[in-house]
Motif scaffolding. Structure first.
Motif, PDB file in Angstrom:
ATOM      1  N   ASN A 252       0.818  -1.220   0.000  1.00 33.54           N
ATOM      2  CA  ASN A 252       0.000   0.000   0.000  1.00 33.54           C
ATOM      3  C   ASN A 252       0.847   1.263   0.000  1.00 33.54           C
ATOM      4  OD1 ASN A 252      -2.514  -1.503   0.206  1.00 33.54           O
ATOM      5  ND2 ASN A 252      -1.850  -1.950   2.284  1.00 33.54           N
ATOM      6  N   THR A 253       1.823   1.303  -0.905  1.00 30.74           N
ATOM      7  CA  THR A 253       2.675   2.485  -1.024  1.00 30.74           C
ATOM      8  C   THR A 253       2.753   2.931  -2.482  1.00 30.74           C
ATOM      9  OG1 THR A 253       4.687   1.158  -1.254  1.00 30.74           O
ATOM     10  CG2 THR A 253       4.120   1.932   0.982  1.00 30.74           C
ATOM     11  N   LEU A 254       2.969   4.204  -2.645  1.00 32.74           N
ATOM     12  CA  LEU A 254       3.208   4.799  -3.956  1.00 32.74           C
ATOM     13  C   LEU A 254       4.532   5.528  -3.871  1.00 32.74           C
ATOM     14  CD1 LEU A 254       2.106   5.552  -6.816  1.00 32.74           C
ATOM     15  CD2 LEU A 254       1.360   7.706  -5.765  1.00 32.74           C
ATOM     16  N   THR A 255       5.461   5.166  -4.744  1.00 34.57           N
ATOM     17  CA  THR A 255       6.757   5.833  -4.774  1.00 34.57           C
ATOM     18  C   THR A 255       6.861   6.668  -6.031  1.00 34.57           C
ATOM     19  OG1 THR A 255       7.794   4.052  -3.514  1.00 34.57           O
ATOM     20  CG2 THR A 255       9.267   5.518  -4.745  1.00 34.57           C
ATOM     21  N   ASN A 256       7.128   7.944  -5.843  1.00 34.07           N
ATOM     22  CA  ASN A 256       7.388   8.832  -6.960  1.00 34.07           C
ATOM     23  C   ASN A 256       8.873   8.682  -7.272  1.00 34.07           C
ATOM     24  OD1 ASN A 256       8.026  11.034  -8.618  1.00 34.07           O
ATOM     25  ND2 ASN A 256       6.322  12.225  -7.801  1.00 34.07           N
ATOM     26  N   LEU A 257       9.188   7.932  -8.316  1.00 37.18           N
ATOM     27  CA  LEU A 257      10.579   7.661  -8.676  1.00 37.18           C
ATOM     28  C   LEU A 257      11.277   8.919  -9.174  1.00 37.18           C
ATOM     29  CD1 LEU A 257       9.930   4.259 -10.484  1.00 37.18           C
ATOM     30  CD2 LEU A 257      10.767   4.604  -8.146  1.00 37.18           C
ATOM     31  N   THR A 258      10.526   9.836  -9.763  1.00 38.24           N
ATOM     32  CA  THR A 258      11.095  11.091 -10.254  1.00 38.24           C
ATOM     33  C   THR A 258      11.557  11.967  -9.098  1.00 38.24           C
ATOM     34  OG1 THR A 258       9.643  10.996 -12.189  1.00 38.24           O
ATOM     35  CG2 THR A 258      10.619  13.146 -11.671  1.00 38.24           C
ATOM     36  N   GLN A 259      10.757  12.038  -8.037  1.00 36.41           N
ATOM     37  CA  GLN A 259      11.063  12.906  -6.900  1.00 36.41           C
ATOM     38  C   GLN A 259      11.665  12.152  -5.703  1.00 36.41           C
ATOM     39  OE1 GLN A 259       7.706  15.387  -5.833  1.00 36.41           O
ATOM     40  NE2 GLN A 259       7.051  15.555  -7.961  1.00 36.41           N
ATOM     41  N   ASN A 260      11.730  10.815  -5.802  1.00 39.07           N
ATOM     42  CA  ASN A 260      12.264   9.965  -4.736  1.00 39.07           C
ATOM     43  C   ASN A 260      11.525  10.176  -3.406  1.00 39.07           C
ATOM     44  OD1 ASN A 260      13.895   7.910  -3.793  1.00 39.07           O
ATOM     45  ND2 ASN A 260      15.501   9.317  -3.116  1.00 39.07           N
ATOM     46  N   ILE A 261      10.174  10.113  -3.484  1.00 40.11           N
ATOM     47  CA  ILE A 261       9.314  10.260  -2.306  1.00 40.11           C
ATOM     48  C   ILE A 261       8.340   9.089  -2.287  1.00 40.11           C
ATOM     49  CG2 ILE A 261       7.570  11.688  -1.162  1.00 40.11           C
ATOM     50  CD1 ILE A 261       8.724  14.093  -2.694  1.00 40.11           C
ATOM     51  N   THR A 262       8.113   8.506  -1.109  1.00 39.10           N
ATOM     52  CA  THR A 262       7.156   7.410  -0.967  1.00 39.10           C
ATOM     53  C   THR A 262       5.990   7.859  -0.096  1.00 39.10           C
ATOM     54  OG1 THR A 262       8.872   5.734  -1.246  1.00 39.10           O
ATOM     55  CG2 THR A 262       6.837   5.022  -0.188  1.00 39.10           C
ATOM     56  N   TYR A 263       4.790   7.506  -0.532  1.00 34.85           N
ATOM     57  CA  TYR A 263       3.558   7.862   0.171  1.00 34.85           C
ATOM     58  C   TYR A 263       2.835   6.594   0.613  1.00 34.85           C
ATOM     59  CZ  TYR A 263       4.332  12.143  -2.542  1.00 34.85           C
ATOM     60  OH  TYR A 263       4.876  13.271  -3.107  1.00 34.85           O
ATOM     61  N   GLU A 264       2.189   6.666   1.763  1.00 37.81           N
ATOM     62  CA  GLU A 264       1.350   5.571   2.256  1.00 37.81           C
ATOM     63  C   GLU A 264      -0.050   5.720   1.655  1.00 37.81           C
ATOM     64  OE1 GLU A 264       2.280   3.023   4.343  1.00 37.81           O
ATOM     65  OE2 GLU A 264       4.313   3.821   4.196  1.00 37.81           O
ATOM     66  N   LEU A 265      -0.638   4.596   1.270  1.00 39.72           N
ATOM     67  CA  LEU A 265      -2.004   4.575   0.754  1.00 39.72           C
ATOM     68  C   LEU A 265      -2.880   3.764   1.689  1.00 39.72           C
ATOM     69  CD1 LEU A 265      -1.166   3.852  -2.996  1.00 39.72           C
ATOM     70  CD2 LEU A 265      -1.557   6.083  -1.919  1.00 39.72           C
ATOM     71  N   ARG A 266      -4.169   3.994   1.608  1.00 37.14           N
ATOM     72  CA  ARG A 266      -5.097   3.198   2.414  1.00 37.14           C
ATOM     73  C   ARG A 266      -5.159   1.787   1.839  1.00 37.14           C
ATOM     74  NH1 ARG A 266      -9.094   8.137   2.663  1.00 37.14           N
ATOM     75  NH2 ARG A 266      -8.328   9.080   4.570  1.00 37.14           N
ATOM     76  N   PRO A 267      -5.192   0.772   2.686  1.00 37.37           N
ATOM     77  CA  PRO A 267      -5.266  -0.617   2.200  1.00 37.37           C
ATOM     78  C   PRO A 267      -6.558  -0.874   1.423  1.00 37.37           C
ATOM     79  CG  PRO A 267      -4.761  -0.551   4.551  1.00 37.37           C
ATOM     80  CD  PRO A 267      -5.100   0.842   4.145  1.00 37.37           C
ATOM     81  N   LEU A 268      -6.456  -1.706   0.404  1.00 34.44           N
ATOM     82  CA  LEU A 268      -7.631  -2.071  -0.394  1.00 34.44           C
ATOM     83  C   LEU A 268      -8.465  -3.165   0.261  1.00 34.44           C
ATOM     84  CD1 LEU A 268      -6.224  -2.151  -4.022  1.00 34.44           C
ATOM     85  CD2 LEU A 268      -7.890  -0.552  -3.105  1.00 34.44           C
ATOM     86  N   GLY A 269      -7.862  -3.961   1.114  1.00 32.37           N
ATOM     87  CA  GLY A 269      -8.583  -5.080   1.716  1.00 32.37           C
ATOM     88  C   GLY A 269      -8.940  -6.115   0.661  1.00 32.37           C
ATOM     89  N   ASP A 270     -10.119  -6.697   0.776  1.00 33.28           N
ATOM     90  CA  ASP A 270     -10.545  -7.755  -0.150  1.00 33.28           C
ATOM     91  C   ASP A 270     -10.820  -7.258  -1.558  1.00 33.28           C
ATOM     92  OD1 ASP A 270     -10.314  -9.681   1.803  1.00 33.28           O
ATOM     93  OD2 ASP A 270     -12.412  -9.481   2.445  1.00 33.28           O
ATOM     94  N   VAL A 271     -10.920  -5.949  -1.731  1.00 42.09           N
ATOM     95  CA  VAL A 271     -11.173  -5.379  -3.055  1.00 42.09           C
ATOM     96  C   VAL A 271     -10.102  -5.829  -4.050  1.00 42.09           C
ATOM     97  CG1 VAL A 271     -11.146  -3.188  -4.323  1.00 42.09           C
ATOM     98  CG2 VAL A 271     -12.535  -3.428  -2.270  1.00 42.09           C
TER      99      VAL A 271
END
Length: 190
Positions: free
Chosen positions: A147-166
């Motif tokens: 549940n993370t998104l990494t901006n490879l251009t800016q070298n920053i990682t963000y936490e995302l909300r879990p999708l669960g069973d979706v």
């Protein structure tokens, strides 16, 4: 299905409605004819106002003139993505255009369910306004397992909300395929 999606970001603002995602005049194409299906990709996000297209720069088309697919596979948006009518053509058009995931602050409930039920695109949520820090064209890596998104251009990682069973439903190809694979309904195989 791979748990990592890599691709370029396409950044939008808030309240992107289904008529902006696929304008009503383009709902005339068949959903089963492969040649006509391509038109849904061609016109995906063509109703977004020019000043919002590809924010913050504006006026960046999601799909280039004469093309049927987009170079952008991860859409970043503000709150209330997919508001408006309940048409399932909207997430379908994004999938046909090549979008794999949307990361928004929130979704219209019916749009979210259409994404999941049809297995069209993966709808992640974020608690922060990523459309203020990520730029259209930034290279991103979405790790669905962590549940993370990494901006490879800016070298920053963000936490995302879990999708669960979706995630299991989307990875199966939609609610009906998920039900078949998990013996929750009869198989269509003879």
């Amino acid at each position: 299905m791979d748990t990592i999606i890599q691709g370029k970001a396409y950044v939008l603002g808030k309240n992107i409605d289904t008529d902006q995602i696929i304008p009503a005049e383009h709902l005339v194409y068949s959903l089963s004819d492969p040649e006509e299906v391509k038109m849904y990709g061609k016109y995906a996000l063509s109703g977004v106002p020019i000043d919002q297209a590809g924010l913050p720069e504006g006026n960046i088309p999601f799909v280039e003139e004469g093309e049927f697919t987009s170079p952008y596979s991860i859409i970043i948006a503000g709150p209330n993505f997919g508001c408006g009518s309940s048409r399932e053509h909207a997430p379908f058009a994004l999938k046909v255009a090549g979008a794999k995931a949307i990361i928004a602050e929130s979704y219209a409930r019916i749009f979210y369910r259409n994404c999941v039920d049809g297995g069209f695109v993966i709808p992640f949520e974020t608690a922060q306004p990523l459309n203020k820090s990520i730029m259209t064209g930034d290279e991103l890596s979405l790790d669905m397992e962590n549940n993370t998104l990494t901006n490879l251009t800016q070298n920053i990682t963000y936490e995302l909300r879990p999708l669960g069973d979706v995630i299991n439903i989307v990875q199966a190809g939609g609610i009906f395929e998920y039900a078949r694979k998990n013996n929750l309904m009869a198989s269509t195989e003879a």
